[in-house]
Scaffold this active site. Structure first.
Site, PDB file in Angstrom:
ATOM      1  CG  HIS A 155      -2.109  -0.908   1.079  1.00 56.14           C
ATOM      2  ND1 HIS A 155      -2.011  -2.259   1.359  1.00 56.14           N
ATOM      3  CD2 HIS A 155      -3.391  -0.703   0.662  1.00 56.14           C
ATOM      4  CE1 HIS A 155      -3.174  -2.837   1.126  1.00 56.14           C
ATOM      5  NE2 HIS A 155      -4.039  -1.918   0.706  1.00 56.14           N
ATOM      6  CE  LYS A 159      -3.682  -0.495   4.827  1.00 57.24           C
ATOM      7  NZ  LYS A 159      -4.997   0.082   5.194  1.00 57.24           N
TER       8      LYS A 159
HETATM    9  P1  NAD Z   1      -7.697   9.454   5.138  1.00 55.67           P
HETATM   10  O1  NAD Z   1      -6.788   9.639   6.310  1.00 55.67           O
HETATM   11  O2  NAD Z   1      -7.352  10.100   3.849  1.00 55.67           O
HETATM   12  O3  NAD Z   1      -9.193   9.913   5.515  1.00 55.67           O
HETATM   13  C1  NAD Z   1      -9.800   9.666   6.746  1.00 55.67           C
HETATM   14  C2  NAD Z   1     -10.706  10.842   7.065  1.00 55.67           C
HETATM   15  O4  NAD Z   1     -11.461  10.541   8.252  1.00 55.67           O
HETATM   16  C3  NAD Z   1      -9.927  12.147   7.334  1.00 55.67           C
HETATM   17  O5  NAD Z   1     -10.427  13.179   6.501  1.00 55.67           O
HETATM   18  C4  NAD Z   1     -10.208  12.415   8.805  1.00 55.67           C
HETATM   19  O6  NAD Z   1     -10.248  13.796   9.122  1.00 55.67           O
HETATM   20  C5  NAD Z   1     -11.583  11.772   8.960  1.00 55.67           C
HETATM   21  N1  NAD Z   1     -11.944  11.514  10.365  1.00 55.67           N
HETATM   22  C6  NAD Z   1     -11.168  11.052  11.374  1.00 55.67           C
HETATM   23  N2  NAD Z   1     -11.876  10.962  12.518  1.00 55.67           N
HETATM   24  C7  NAD Z   1     -13.129  11.376  12.221  1.00 55.67           C
HETATM   25  C8  NAD Z   1     -14.335  11.506  12.979  1.00 55.67           C
HETATM   26  N3  NAD Z   1     -14.367  11.192  14.304  1.00 55.67           N
HETATM   27  N4  NAD Z   1     -15.445  11.960  12.360  1.00 55.67           N
HETATM   28  C9  NAD Z   1     -15.434  12.279  11.040  1.00 55.67           C
HETATM   29  N5  NAD Z   1     -14.321  12.174  10.267  1.00 55.67           N
HETATM   30  C10 NAD Z   1     -13.187  11.733  10.855  1.00 55.67           C
HETATM   31  O7  NAD Z   1      -7.831   7.872   4.963  1.00 55.67           O
HETATM   32  P2  NAD Z   1      -8.351   7.064   3.661  1.00 55.67           P
HETATM   33  O8  NAD Z   1      -7.201   6.664   2.802  1.00 55.67           O
HETATM   34  O9  NAD Z   1      -9.512   7.794   3.059  1.00 55.67           O
HETATM   35  O10 NAD Z   1      -8.851   5.719   4.368  1.00 55.67           O
HETATM   36  C11 NAD Z   1      -9.840   5.787   5.371  1.00 55.67           C
HETATM   37  C12 NAD Z   1     -10.135   4.409   5.923  1.00 55.67           C
HETATM   38  O11 NAD Z   1     -10.714   3.585   4.912  1.00 55.67           O
HETATM   39  C13 NAD Z   1      -8.896   3.639   6.410  1.00 55.67           C
HETATM   40  O12 NAD Z   1      -9.254   2.879   7.539  1.00 55.67           O
HETATM   41  C14 NAD Z   1      -8.570   2.738   5.230  1.00 55.67           C
HETATM   42  O13 NAD Z   1      -7.807   1.620   5.586  1.00 55.67           O
HETATM   43  C15 NAD Z   1      -9.971   2.387   4.793  1.00 55.67           C
HETATM   44  N6  NAD Z   1     -10.128   1.907   3.419  1.00 55.67           N
HETATM   45  C16 NAD Z   1     -11.052   0.927   3.234  1.00 55.67           C
HETATM   46  C17 NAD Z   1     -11.329   0.466   1.972  1.00 55.67           C
HETATM   47  C18 NAD Z   1     -12.412  -0.549   1.783  1.00 55.67           C
HETATM   48  O14 NAD Z   1     -12.687  -0.958   0.636  1.00 55.67           O
HETATM   49  N7  NAD Z   1     -13.086  -0.991   2.858  1.00 55.67           N
HETATM   50  C19 NAD Z   1     -10.638   0.992   0.865  1.00 55.67           C
HETATM   51  C20 NAD Z   1      -9.698   2.007   1.076  1.00 55.67           C
HETATM   52  C21 NAD Z   1      -9.463   2.468   2.378  1.00 55.67           C
END
Ligand code: NAD
Length: 267
Positions: A155, A159
């Site tokens: 990744h 991450k």
């Molecule tokens: P990122 O850090 O770019 O975004 C996360 C966002 O969540 C940030 O904007 C942050 O400010 C916000 N946040 C944090 N705490 C919060 C709260 N209490 N209330 C509202 N917003 C809040 O991360 P990303 O790359 O977008 O990934 C996010 C998550 O999704 C990770 O856990 C990642 O592993 C997961 N993910 C899952 C899949 C899937 O298919 N299930 C795919 C990609 C990423």
């Protein structure tokens, strides 16, 4: 149209979710949520996602954002349980993509679902990865326990968690087929004089670098041959589109805790 709220709206995934909802024929963006101190509070979610003004300002008031909503998609890195509880209170379906959730949080999802909530929680929403999980299940069943199983994931360098939730899910699938235990039988990396590989282990290896969206390979090796099953994601839209399918699935689903295998009919 299914009124949908995106939580974690300023994140990498949040922005792609907003963009995909803006282009959807069945979902409309109803709300966008970030944590209270976010510099993006008040910003238009469409402008944040690069798709032009959508008339939905990012807010930190989760309960207000979910009032009157049909569904919430949460890929935020914090506050996930709070969001699912609020959605359950308001009769709003919840699609959870956040990874590395503690077992207690997943147990709470099950309790909420038993009390009437509709939830899809999946560490990987891509159609291809969910097919990979099925293929790994079939390969593990056919090959039996004497093929050494190793998992390699890569990744991007931002991450935070390792191994990826998807790699964990793939290992769990092999454990389920073999009657093994994830906590005891998965070996995370190897270093030094670790000795020969035991018959009962699944090797797990996490690579980090650049802007890799998500690569997963499962290797089954035995003397004389090896099989490699790989998936490579090149765009976050693959996860976003899966999340939108999960919202559509929940619109017609009975209360319950589902995963993407349910959404895609792969069970
Ligand atoms: P990122 O850090 O770019 O975004 C996360 C966002 O969540 C940030 O904007 C942050 O400010 C916000 N946040 C944090 N705490 C919060 C709260 N209490 N209330 C509202 N917003 C809040 O991360 P990303 O790359 O977008 O990934 C996010 C998550 O999704 C990770 O856990 C990642 O592993 C997961 N993910 C899952 C899949 C899937 O298919 N299930 C795919 C990609 C990423």
């Amino acid at each position: 149209m299914i009124k949908t709220v995106v939580v974690g709206a300023a994140g990498r995934m949040g922005r792609r979710l907003t963009a995909n909802i803006a282009a959807s024929q069945t979902l409309e963006l109803y709300g966008a949520v970030e944590y209270a101190e976010s510099p993006f509070i008040g910003t238009d979610a469409g402008e944040l996602a690069g798709v032009g003004k959508l008339g939905v300002a990012v807010t930190s008031d989760l309960d207000a954002a979910l009032t009157g909503a049909d569904a919430v998609i949460d890929f935020a890195t914090g506050g996930v349980l709070e969001c699912v509880k609020s959605a359950a209170r308001q009769g709003c379906a919840a699609v959870i993509g956040t990874t590395a959730l503690p077992p207690e949080v997943r147990a709470e999802f099950a309790k909420l679902a038993a009390n009437g909530a509709r939830i899809v929680a999946a560490y990987n929403m891509s159609v291809g990865i969910n097919l990979l999980i099925k293929l790994v299940h079939d390969a593990a069943s056919t090959l039996g326990c004497n093929y050494d199983a190793e998992i390699v994931e890569m990744h991007h360098n931002q991450k935070k968690d390792a191994p990826s939730g998807t790699a964990v899910r793939l290992a769990e699938e092999i454990c389920a087929v073999r009657g093994w235990d994830y906590d005891k039988d998965v070996r995370h990396g190897r270093e030094g004089m670790v000795g020969a590989r035991s018959d009962r282990e699944i090797g797990m290896h996490s690579l980090r670098g650049g802007d890799v969206v998500g690569d997963h390979t499962v290797i089954f090796a035995v003397n004389g041959e090896r099989i490699e099953l790989s998936h490579k994601a090149s765009s976050r839209d693959t996860f976003a589109k899966g999340a939108l399918r999960a919202v559509e699935f929940l619109a017609a689903a009975k209360p319950g805790l589902y995963d993407m295998q349910d959404v895609l009919g792969l069970k």
